[in-house]
Structures are given as structure tokens and as C-alpha cells.
Design an enzyme around this catalytic site. Structure first.
Site, PDB file in Angstrom:
ATOM      1  N   VAL A  79       1.186  -3.697   3.778  1.00 32.63           N
ATOM      2  CA  VAL A  79       1.167  -4.990   4.470  1.00 32.63           C
ATOM      3  C   VAL A  79       2.416  -5.837   4.205  1.00 32.63           C
ATOM      4  O   VAL A  79       2.570  -6.902   4.794  1.00 32.63           O
ATOM      5  CB  VAL A  79      -0.108  -5.833   4.186  1.00 32.63           C
TER       6      VAL A  79
ATOM      7  N   LYS B 238       0.338   3.411  -2.903  1.00 32.61           N
ATOM      8  CA  LYS B 238      -0.856   4.259  -3.021  1.00 32.61           C
ATOM      9  C   LYS B 238      -0.517   5.754  -2.916  1.00 32.61           C
ATOM     10  O   LYS B 238      -1.265   6.591  -3.398  1.00 32.61           O
ATOM     11  CB  LYS B 238      -1.878   3.860  -1.951  1.00 32.61           C
TER      12      LYS B 238
ATOM     13  N   SER C  80       0.796  -1.237   0.000  1.00 27.60           N
ATOM     14  CA  SER C  80       0.000   0.000   0.000  1.00 27.60           C
ATOM     15  C   SER C  80       0.823   1.280   0.000  1.00 27.60           C
ATOM     16  O   SER C  80       0.256   2.359  -0.151  1.00 27.60           O
ATOM     17  CB  SER C  80      -0.934   0.017   1.207  1.00 27.60           C
TER      18      SER C  80
ATOM     19  N   TYR D 150      -4.525   3.367   8.105  1.00 22.01           N
ATOM     20  CA  TYR D 150      -5.860   2.770   8.292  1.00 22.01           C
ATOM     21  C   TYR D 150      -6.433   3.183   9.633  1.00 22.01           C
ATOM     22  O   TYR D 150      -6.310   4.345  10.020  1.00 22.01           O
ATOM     23  CB  TYR D 150      -5.786   1.241   8.139  1.00 22.01           C
TER      24      TYR D 150
ATOM     25  N   TYR E 234      -3.941  -2.534 -10.168  1.00 23.68           N
ATOM     26  CA  TYR E 234      -3.835  -2.346  -8.717  1.00 23.68           C
ATOM     27  C   TYR E 234      -2.943  -3.427  -8.085  1.00 23.68           C
ATOM     28  O   TYR E 234      -2.003  -3.121  -7.341  1.00 23.68           O
ATOM     29  CB  TYR E 234      -5.235  -2.360  -8.090  1.00 23.68           C
TER      30      TYR E 234
HETATM   31  N1  GLU Z   1      -2.352  -5.263  -1.953  1.00 24.34           N
HETATM   32  C1  GLU Z   1      -2.850  -5.207  -0.604  1.00 24.34           C
HETATM   33  C2  GLU Z   1      -4.348  -5.418  -0.595  1.00 24.34           C
HETATM   34  O1  GLU Z   1      -5.004  -4.928  -1.473  1.00 24.34           O
HETATM   35  C3  GLU Z   1      -2.498  -3.884  -0.021  1.00 24.34           C
HETATM   36  C4  GLU Z   1      -2.906  -3.744   1.418  1.00 24.34           C
HETATM   37  C5  GLU Z   1      -1.893  -2.987   2.252  1.00 24.34           C
HETATM   38  O2  GLU Z   1      -0.715  -2.926   1.953  1.00 24.34           O
HETATM   39  O3  GLU Z   1      -2.307  -2.435   3.268  1.00 24.34           O
HETATM   40  O4  GLU Z   1      -4.871  -6.056   0.275  1.00 24.34           O
END
Ligand code: GLU
Length: 312
Positions: free
Chosen positions: A264, A70, A67, A246, A194
């Protein structure tokens, strides 16, 4: 400003302390390929304005940025859509898990922010518009290589395929948003891009270098290249602070006091405005899905160096 010798001993001390700890959190195993990573890794890199990077531990080992990508897709999408982006995605903390679907129903398919999964999928859809998935993905990868000044940055195909096979929640989120018209491209295409940008592999060194423009008003202070306006950099930092971890974002702001974005894969990118871009990596996660030791290392860094956006 950081003095390099002191910074080097601080980063080395923190890495040594983190490597000695036995509380390492839990590896993300919902993406099978990530479950194979050794939880013993710890790396840290601090990139300074002149391009000096102070590193310790496993700072040269590539890991799945997940993430953290992002932040960079948000930057690209704002370049494409400008403020129109905020019709497709909000910018408020969600207070829910990274892959939660609950708010989407009451908020008519518009995700709370660009850093929860639903929001990042909507952002990816904006980047994809009018392009083939391979072209959009190439654009994202080129951006990461440009920012880190490193052409070796690549996508870990095994991680991308692993998530593509098992990412049922993300498929649900994307299909749900599609039903509200928030996703415009074929769902498979948007998700394909994605999953692949989440699977970009970078080391702490590469990631810290890539984040420099956020620490320096949208410019790479070393080359002088302008990446985005200072106003946009300030706003992306604000969203990192409020939404970058988050439902652990408030706790991260309280403990560390810096804009940050976790993934993650166990990485965190943190920004010290005007001074440095920091990447840490420890694969074990806490309950909110953020790197357990990564957060503790950044808290120690902020405390001992006296840097935070809220004062020492
Ligand atoms: N590719 C992971 C997902 O979509 C990213 C989640 C993350 O890094 O928090 O679940």
C-alpha cells in the site's frame, strides 16, 4: 535476454509516460504517515543477472515497501518451518480485501494465504518464535540488506509508529487468530514485528536487487550465493502470481502476466523468471489497494518487451 540500451530506452519511455499522467489513484490514508507522501512520484528499476540495474524516474527515493515485505518474511518463515508453515496459513487466493476478516471465521483462524494481512501476521509469528521482537526484526532487516547488498536499508520508524497507533483492523485479525491458537506469541509482540517490517523503506533500485533470487532459481546470479532452493523460489513465485495483489490478483495476472507483489506504499515487485527482477513505485492506489500507475507501467513493460510467463 534484455539488451541494456533497448531496456534503458523502454524504461525511460514508460517512466516519462507515467509521470505525464494525471490519473494517479488514491494514496493510502488509513496509515496517517503514508497519507503525507507526494502522489507525483514515479520510479522504476530493472535488475539484471549481472547486477546491472536500469532505472528511471524516482528510482533512488526510498518508499514504504509495506506488503512487499511479505515476500521476504514468507521466504524466511519457509526456511524456519518448511512445509509445516502450511498448517498455519493456506496458499489459495482469497478473493477478499487485504485486511478482510470474513474468511477467518469460517476457516477457523487459518488465513487463506501469506500475503493477505492475516496470513502475513501468522508468518511473522513463525519468525518471532523463540526470539525477542527486536531480534526477529533485526533478522528480517539483515535479510533485506543482504539481498539488496546495501547496508543502508532501514525501517521508517514514523511509519511503523503511525501504523502501531492506528492499526485496529490488524489488531482485530491477530487477536482473532490468537483465539484459534494460530498466533503463538503475545499478540503485541507479533504485531510490533509485523508493523515494523511493513515499514521498511527501500528504493526501487534496492528492491529490484533484493528480488533477484526469485528470478534466478533461488540464487543471486551475480555473487553465486544460494538463498533458497530453486523449488522454493518457483513456489514463492506461484504464490506471488496467484495471491500477490489481493482481490486484484487475477486482473494483474491477466494484464501483466508476471509474478508480482504489491504494497500500500505504492510499490510493486515483479519477477521475470530467468531474466530480471523489477520494482516500480507510484504511491496512488486503485480500488483493490494496488499501485494504479505501477500496474499500468508493468503492463506496458510486459507488452512492449514481450516478456510474460504466458508468452509474448
Ligand atoms: N502494513 C499494511 C497493513 O497491514 C500492509 C498492507 C499492504 O501493503 O497491502 O495494512
Amino acid at each position: 535476454m534484455f539488451a541494456v540500451p533497448q531496456l534503458r530506452s523502454l524504461v525511460t519511455d514508460i517512466a516519462d509516460e507515467m509521470r505525464a499522467r494525471t490519473d494517479r489513484g488514491r494514496i493510502a490514508d488509513y496509515i496517517p504517515e503514508l497519507a503525507r507522501v507526494d502522489p507525483g512520484f514515479f520510479g522504476m528499476a530493472v535488475a539484471l543477472p549481472d547486477g546491472t540495474v536500469v532505472t528511471a524516474g524516482d528510482a533512488e527515493t526510498p518508499f514504504s515497501i509495506q506488503s512487499i515485505s511479505k515476500v521476504f518474511t514468507l521466504t524466511l518463515a519457509l526456511g524456519i518451518a518448511g512445509d509445516r508453515l502450511w498448517k498455519r496459513v493456506g496458499r489459495e487466493p482469497s478473493g477478499t480485501a487485504f485486511n478482510s476478516i470474513v474468511q477467518l471465521e469460517s476457516e477457523k483462524g487459518v488465513p487463506r494465504n501469506p500475503f493477505i494481512n492475516a496470513g502475513a501476521i501468522a508468518v511473522t509469528d513463525v519468525i518471532l518464535a523463540g526470539h525477542k521482537p527486536s531480534v526477529a526484526l533485526g533478522e528480517i532487516l539483515r535479510f533485506m540488506r543482504f539481498l539488496s547488498d546495501d547496508q543502508t536499508v532501514t525501517i521508517d520508524k514514523a511509519v511503523a509508529e503511525s501504523e502501531q497507533r492506528t492499526g485496529f483492523r490488524n489488531m482485530a485479525l491477530a487477536n482473532y487468530m490468537k483465539s484459534f491458537g494460530v498466533i503463538e506469541n503475545p499478540v503485541d509482540y507479533t504485531l510490533g514485528v509485523y508493523f515494523h517490517h511493513c515499514a521498511i523503506a527501500m528504493s526501487c533500485r534496492q528492491l529490484a536487487l533484493a528480488g533477484r533470487f526469485l528470478a534466478h532459481s533461488g540464487r543471486n546470479p551475480d555473487t553465486g550465493h544460494s538463498v533458497i532452493s530453486s523449488e522454493r523460489a518457483r513456489r514463492i513465485n506461484a504464490i506471488m502470481l496467484t495471491c500477490g495483489h489481493y482481490d486484484g490478483s487475477g486482473d494483474f495476472a491477466y494484464r501483466v502476466g508476471l509474478p508480482g507483489k504489491s504494497g500500500v506504499g505504492g510499490g510493486i515487485l515483479a519477477i521475470v523468471p530467468g531474466q530480471a527482477s523489477i520494482a516500480v513505485w507510484s504511491p496512488g492506489l486503485d480500488d483493490a489497494g494496488n499501485s494504479h500507475l505501477g500496474r499500468i507501467a508493468l503492463e506496458a513493460f510486459a507488452k512492449r518487451s514481450g516478456v510474460s510467463i504466458f508468452g509474448a
